[in-house]
Design a protein around this motif. Structure first.
Motif, mmCIF file in Angstrom:
data_model
loop_
_atom_site.group_PDB
_atom_site.id
_atom_site.type_symbol
_atom_site.label_atom_id
_atom_site.label_comp_id
_atom_site.label_asym_id
_atom_site.label_seq_id
_atom_site.Cartn_x
_atom_site.Cartn_y
_atom_site.Cartn_z
ATOM 1 N N THR A 1 0.858 -1.183 0.000
ATOM 2 C CA THR A 1 0.000 0.000 0.000
ATOM 3 C C THR A 1 0.893 1.231 0.000
ATOM 4 O OG1 THR A 1 -1.669 -1.199 1.269
ATOM 5 C CG2 THR A 1 -1.858 1.190 1.225
ATOM 6 N N GLY A 2 0.540 2.198 -0.837
ATOM 7 C CA GLY A 2 1.347 3.407 -0.907
ATOM 8 C C GLY A 2 0.789 4.400 -1.906
ATOM 9 N N ARG A 3 1.639 5.329 -2.325
ATOM 10 C CA ARG A 3 1.275 6.377 -3.292
ATOM 11 C C ARG A 3 1.931 6.079 -4.632
ATOM 12 N NH1 ARG A 3 -2.784 9.642 -1.613
ATOM 13 N NH2 ARG A 3 -2.605 9.939 0.616
ATOM 14 N N LEU A 4 1.180 6.290 -5.698
ATOM 15 C CA LEU A 4 1.712 6.115 -7.036
ATOM 16 C C LEU A 4 2.677 7.254 -7.342
ATOM 17 C CD1 LEU A 4 1.662 4.597 -9.744
ATOM 18 C CD2 LEU A 4 -0.222 6.088 -10.413
ATOM 19 N N VAL A 5 3.925 6.912 -7.615
ATOM 20 C CA VAL A 5 4.940 7.908 -7.923
ATOM 21 C C VAL A 5 5.012 8.131 -9.429
ATOM 22 C CG1 VAL A 5 7.408 8.457 -7.812
ATOM 23 C CG2 VAL A 5 6.282 7.366 -5.867
ATOM 24 N N ARG A 6 5.055 7.028 -10.194
ATOM 25 C CA ARG A 6 5.218 7.186 -11.639
ATOM 26 C C ARG A 6 4.711 5.963 -12.388
ATOM 27 N NH1 ARG A 6 11.044 8.027 -12.894
ATOM 28 N NH2 ARG A 6 11.139 5.839 -12.374
ATOM 29 N N LEU A 7 4.005 6.227 -13.490
ATOM 30 C CA LEU A 7 3.675 5.220 -14.500
ATOM 31 C C LEU A 7 4.564 5.534 -15.697
ATOM 32 C CD1 LEU A 7 -0.228 5.091 -14.537
ATOM 33 C CD2 LEU A 7 1.301 3.207 -14.043
ATOM 34 N N SER A 8 5.534 4.689 -15.977
ATOM 35 C CA SER A 8 6.443 4.931 -17.100
ATOM 36 C C SER A 8 5.760 4.549 -18.404
ATOM 37 C CB SER A 8 7.720 4.112 -16.935
ATOM 38 O OG SER A 8 8.397 4.516 -15.765
ATOM 39 N N GLU A 9 6.409 4.930 -19.499
ATOM 40 C CA GLU A 9 5.898 4.572 -20.828
ATOM 41 C C GLU A 9 5.953 3.058 -20.985
ATOM 42 O OE1 GLU A 9 4.130 5.551 -24.317
ATOM 43 O OE2 GLU A 9 4.774 6.991 -22.814
ATOM 44 N N GLY A 10 4.872 2.482 -21.482
ATOM 45 C CA GLY A 10 4.797 1.042 -21.657
ATOM 46 C C GLY A 10 5.532 0.569 -22.904
ATOM 47 N N TYR A 11 5.848 -0.698 -22.934
ATOM 48 C CA TYR A 11 6.490 -1.318 -24.088
ATOM 49 C C TYR A 11 5.899 -2.711 -24.272
ATOM 50 C CZ TYR A 11 9.286 -3.717 -20.540
ATOM 51 O OH TYR A 11 9.678 -4.467 -19.470
ATOM 52 N N ALA A 12 6.093 -3.288 -25.451
ATOM 53 C CA ALA A 12 5.532 -4.606 -25.759
ATOM 54 C C ALA A 12 6.520 -5.704 -25.376
ATOM 55 C CB ALA A 12 5.204 -4.700 -27.239
ATOM 56 N N ARG A 13 5.978 -6.791 -24.819
ATOM 57 C CA ARG A 13 6.774 -7.981 -24.515
ATOM 58 C C ARG A 13 6.007 -9.159 -25.095
ATOM 59 N NH1 ARG A 13 7.927 -8.855 -18.427
ATOM 60 N NH2 ARG A 13 9.262 -7.054 -18.734
ATOM 61 N N GLU A 14 6.731 -10.097 -25.674
ATOM 62 C CA GLU A 14 6.098 -11.249 -26.296
ATOM 63 C C GLU A 14 5.835 -12.347 -25.279
ATOM 64 O OE1 GLU A 14 7.596 -14.554 -29.367
ATOM 65 O OE2 GLU A 14 7.693 -12.515 -30.142
ATOM 66 N N MET A 15 4.642 -12.933 -25.358
ATOM 67 C CA MET A 15 4.277 -14.042 -24.489
ATOM 68 C C MET A 15 4.750 -15.342 -25.139
ATOM 69 S SD MET A 15 0.517 -15.104 -23.108
ATOM 70 C CE MET A 15 -0.018 -16.164 -24.421
ATOM 71 N N ARG A 16 5.319 -16.225 -24.369
ATOM 72 C CA ARG A 16 5.746 -17.514 -24.898
ATOM 73 C C ARG A 16 4.535 -18.422 -25.055
ATOM 74 N NH1 ARG A 16 10.689 -18.203 -20.791
ATOM 75 N NH2 ARG A 16 12.031 -16.618 -21.688
ATOM 76 N N VAL A 17 4.567 -19.221 -26.102
ATOM 77 C CA VAL A 17 3.498 -20.191 -26.353
ATOM 78 C C VAL A 17 4.097 -21.582 -26.190
ATOM 79 C CG1 VAL A 17 1.901 -21.108 -28.066
ATOM 80 C CG2 VAL A 17 2.271 -18.649 -27.913
ATOM 81 N N ALA A 18 3.460 -22.407 -25.362
ATOM 82 C CA ALA A 18 3.933 -23.771 -25.137
ATOM 83 C C ALA A 18 3.687 -24.593 -26.406
ATOM 84 C CB ALA A 18 3.215 -24.393 -23.950
ATOM 85 N N GLN A 19 4.746 -25.141 -26.989
ATOM 86 C CA GLN A 19 4.611 -25.881 -28.240
ATOM 87 C C GLN A 19 3.743 -27.119 -28.116
ATOM 88 O OE1 GLN A 19 8.586 -26.183 -29.975
ATOM 89 N NE2 GLN A 19 7.605 -25.479 -31.838
ATOM 90 N N PRO A 20 3.813 -27.913 -27.048
ATOM 91 C CA PRO A 20 2.932 -29.083 -26.978
ATOM 92 C C PRO A 20 1.441 -28.706 -27.011
ATOM 93 C CG PRO A 20 4.697 -29.290 -25.381
ATOM 94 C CD PRO A 20 4.788 -27.910 -25.957
ATOM 95 N N ALA A 21 1.086 -27.646 -26.326
ATOM 96 C CA ALA A 21 -0.320 -27.215 -26.343
ATOM 97 C C ALA A 21 -0.709 -26.738 -27.732
ATOM 98 C CB ALA A 21 -0.544 -26.104 -25.321
ATOM 99 N N LEU A 22 0.176 -25.997 -28.377
ATOM 100 C CA LEU A 22 -0.107 -25.501 -29.720
ATOM 101 C C LEU A 22 -0.248 -26.652 -30.707
ATOM 102 C CD1 LEU A 22 -0.424 -23.085 -31.605
ATOM 103 C CD2 LEU A 22 2.057 -23.028 -31.840
ATOM 104 N N VAL A 23 0.634 -27.650 -30.633
ATOM 105 C CA VAL A 23 0.566 -28.803 -31.533
ATOM 106 C C VAL A 23 -0.720 -29.583 -31.294
ATOM 107 C CG1 VAL A 23 1.652 -31.026 -32.067
ATOM 108 C CG2 VAL A 23 3.047 -28.964 -31.873
ATOM 109 N N ALA A 24 -1.116 -29.763 -30.037
ATOM 110 C CA ALA A 24 -2.356 -30.483 -29.738
ATOM 111 C C ALA A 24 -3.565 -29.755 -30.312
ATOM 112 C CB ALA A 24 -2.505 -30.654 -28.228
#
Length: 182
Positions: A22-45
């Motif tokens: 719990t506290g005070r919001l000091v800063r929200l920085s500029e966002g950037y994109a990050r890639e999510m990994r996809v599990a290959q066994p689930a994708l193949v199924a």
């Protein structure tokens, strides 16, 4: 977390030790994109099950119409995974420590403002080098409960492919049931 050492003016970096801050919001920085990994066994199924239904749908489509199918994404595109927004957030907790965390996903622009009194529920990330990510935000200034949403494997694959995979599993189960009865 980091706290200013008043004796030597050197900041010390310390990771957050609590799950809820719990506290005070000091800063929200500029966002950037990050890639999510996809599990290959689930994708193949999923793709295998969808392929079974796809073959059945192609046969039906060939018998009753001359139209082609819709556009399909390649295995390489599906394997790449979706990108999600990562926003670095800095909060000053009740003890005066600066805490760096990450928010994954989107929130309305008017949801958080610098100086808002907030309560964060945190979750450690798989990579220990990354700061914890925010699971939930309670903006105590406005009384809002905020949950950032990110892409999932199922939203990345899309409802048509998931439904086609479910149909494929049902076809395979139906064929297996029929062959077991005869």
């Amino acid at each position: 977390m980091e706290k200013m050492n008043t004796d030597s003016n050197i900041r010390r970096a310390v990771g957050p030790t609590e799950r809820i801050i719990t506290g005070r919001l000091v800063r929200l920085s500029e966002g950037y994109a990050r890639e999510m990994r996809v599990a290959q066994p689930a994708l193949v199924a999923v793709l295998t099950a969808a392929g079974v239904a796809g073959l059945l749908l192609r046969v039906v489509r060939a018998l009753f119409s001359s139209g082609g199918g819709g556009a399909r994404r390649s295995f390489k595109d599906l394997k790449k995974g979706p990108e999600y927004l990562v926003t670095p957030v800095r909060v000053r907790d009740r003890a005066g420590w600066l805490v760096d965390v990450e928010m994954h996903g989107h929130l309305p622009l008017s949801a958080l403002h610098q100086g808002d009194h907030i309560q964060l529920t945190l979750r450690p990330q798989r990579d220990a080098q990354l700061p914890p990510r925010i699971e939930r935000i309670v903006n105590l200034t406005t009384g809002q409960l905020l949950t950032p949403r990110t892409a999932t494997l199922w939203s990345h694959l899309g409802p048509p492919l998931v439904l086609q995979a479910v149909l494929g599993v049902l076809v395979v189960l139906g064929v297996a049931a029929c062959s077991a009865l005869t």
